[in-house]
Scaffold this active site. Structure first.
Site, PDB file in Angstrom:
ATOM      1  N   HIS A  62       0.852  -1.181   0.000  1.00  0.00           N
ATOM      2  CA  HIS A  62       0.000   0.000   0.000  1.00  0.00           C
ATOM      3  C   HIS A  62       0.893   1.239   0.000  1.00  0.00           C
ATOM      4  O   HIS A  62       2.058   1.189   0.407  1.00  0.00           O
ATOM      5  CB  HIS A  62      -0.887   0.005   1.236  1.00  0.00           C
ATOM      6  CG  HIS A  62      -1.961  -1.032   1.215  1.00  0.00           C
ATOM      7  ND1 HIS A  62      -3.100  -0.916   1.981  1.00  0.00           N
ATOM      8  CD2 HIS A  62      -2.082  -2.201   0.535  1.00  0.00           C
ATOM      9  CE1 HIS A  62      -3.873  -1.961   1.770  1.00  0.00           C
ATOM     10  NE2 HIS A  62      -3.281  -2.773   0.910  1.00  0.00           N
ATOM     11  N   GLU A  85       1.011   3.879   1.877  1.00  0.00           N
ATOM     12  CA  GLU A  85       1.540   4.299   3.171  1.00  0.00           C
ATOM     13  C   GLU A  85       2.670   3.382   3.644  1.00  0.00           C
ATOM     14  O   GLU A  85       3.716   3.859   4.094  1.00  0.00           O
ATOM     15  CB  GLU A  85       0.422   4.321   4.232  1.00  0.00           C
ATOM     16  CG  GLU A  85      -0.689   5.301   3.928  1.00  0.00           C
ATOM     17  CD  GLU A  85      -1.848   4.707   3.132  1.00  0.00           C
ATOM     18  OE1 GLU A  85      -2.949   5.252   3.219  1.00  0.00           O
ATOM     19  OE2 GLU A  85      -1.650   3.703   2.414  1.00  0.00           O
ATOM     20  N   CYS A 140      -6.076   2.376   5.603  1.00  0.00           N
ATOM     21  CA  CYS A 140      -6.747   1.134   5.958  1.00  0.00           C
ATOM     22  C   CYS A 140      -6.201   0.660   7.311  1.00  0.00           C
ATOM     23  O   CYS A 140      -5.218   1.217   7.811  1.00  0.00           O
ATOM     24  CB  CYS A 140      -6.511   0.077   4.881  1.00  0.00           C
ATOM     25  SG  CYS A 140      -4.835  -0.632   4.906  1.00  0.00           S
ATOM     26  N   CYS A 163      -2.385  -0.075   7.233  1.00  0.00           N
ATOM     27  CA  CYS A 163      -1.571   1.133   7.118  1.00  0.00           C
ATOM     28  C   CYS A 163      -1.634   1.973   8.388  1.00  0.00           C
ATOM     29  O   CYS A 163      -0.624   2.540   8.812  1.00  0.00           O
ATOM     30  CB  CYS A 163      -2.009   1.946   5.907  1.00  0.00           C
ATOM     31  SG  CYS A 163      -1.656   1.113   4.347  1.00  0.00           S
TER      32      CYS A 163
END
Length: 155
Positions: free
Chosen positions: A52, A54, A82, A85
């Site tokens: 992801h 992040e 999310c 993250c």
């Protein structure tokens, strides 16, 4: 750079990511208004469900600064993080989170993380991915060793 410029960079990264085949997410980590690291969602590109924006950006920032503690830094992300993250942001000790789209916006285009948030409130055996404790007694040895270790690096 100011907050809006840093967020705009995260948004630009999210747009670039879509154009190159990645997910619609971008992130920037800054310290004192200067970009330390930036990244975008590469889940499908790298065949890595943890890639992801992040998490990838946290990894880059830590490597660049030579530390696992990003205290003094802030993260600008094109969407509300999310659960994975968000956990990574807390473990990295980032000072503040700025985000543009929220998780409801993400849910509308198929990135619905709400079920994961709901899973946290359930007993492990009742989750969609049931859990079972196995060999706890044997595994506690590593914890005992860690507890006694005098030269450990706390994190």
């Amino acid at each position: 750079m100011n907050k809006k410029e840093l967020m705009q960079r995260a948004i630009d990264l999210s747009i670039e990511s879509v154009k190159k085949g990645g997910g619609p997410f971008g992130a920037v980590i800054a310290k004192d208004g200067k970009i330390v690291a930036e990244g975008s969602n590469n889940v499908t590109i790298d065949c890595d469900p943890t890639a992801h924006a992040e998490v990838s950006t946290i990894r880059k920032a830590c490597k660049k600064l030579g530390t696992f503690d990003l205290s003094g830094c802030e993260i600008y992300t094109s969407c509300e993080p999310c659960p994975m993250c968000l956990g990574a942001i807390y473990w990295a000790h980032l000072d503040k989170i700025y985000y543009a789209n929220d998780r409801k916006d993400a849910g509308k285009i198929g990135f619905d993380d709400d079920f994961i948030y709901k899973e946290f409130d359930l007993k492990p055996a009742d989750r969609l991915k049931p859990s079972e404790v196995l060999m706890r007694k044997e595994a506690l040895e590593a914890f005992r060793l860690w507890e006694k270790k005098e030269d450990k690096t706390e994190y």
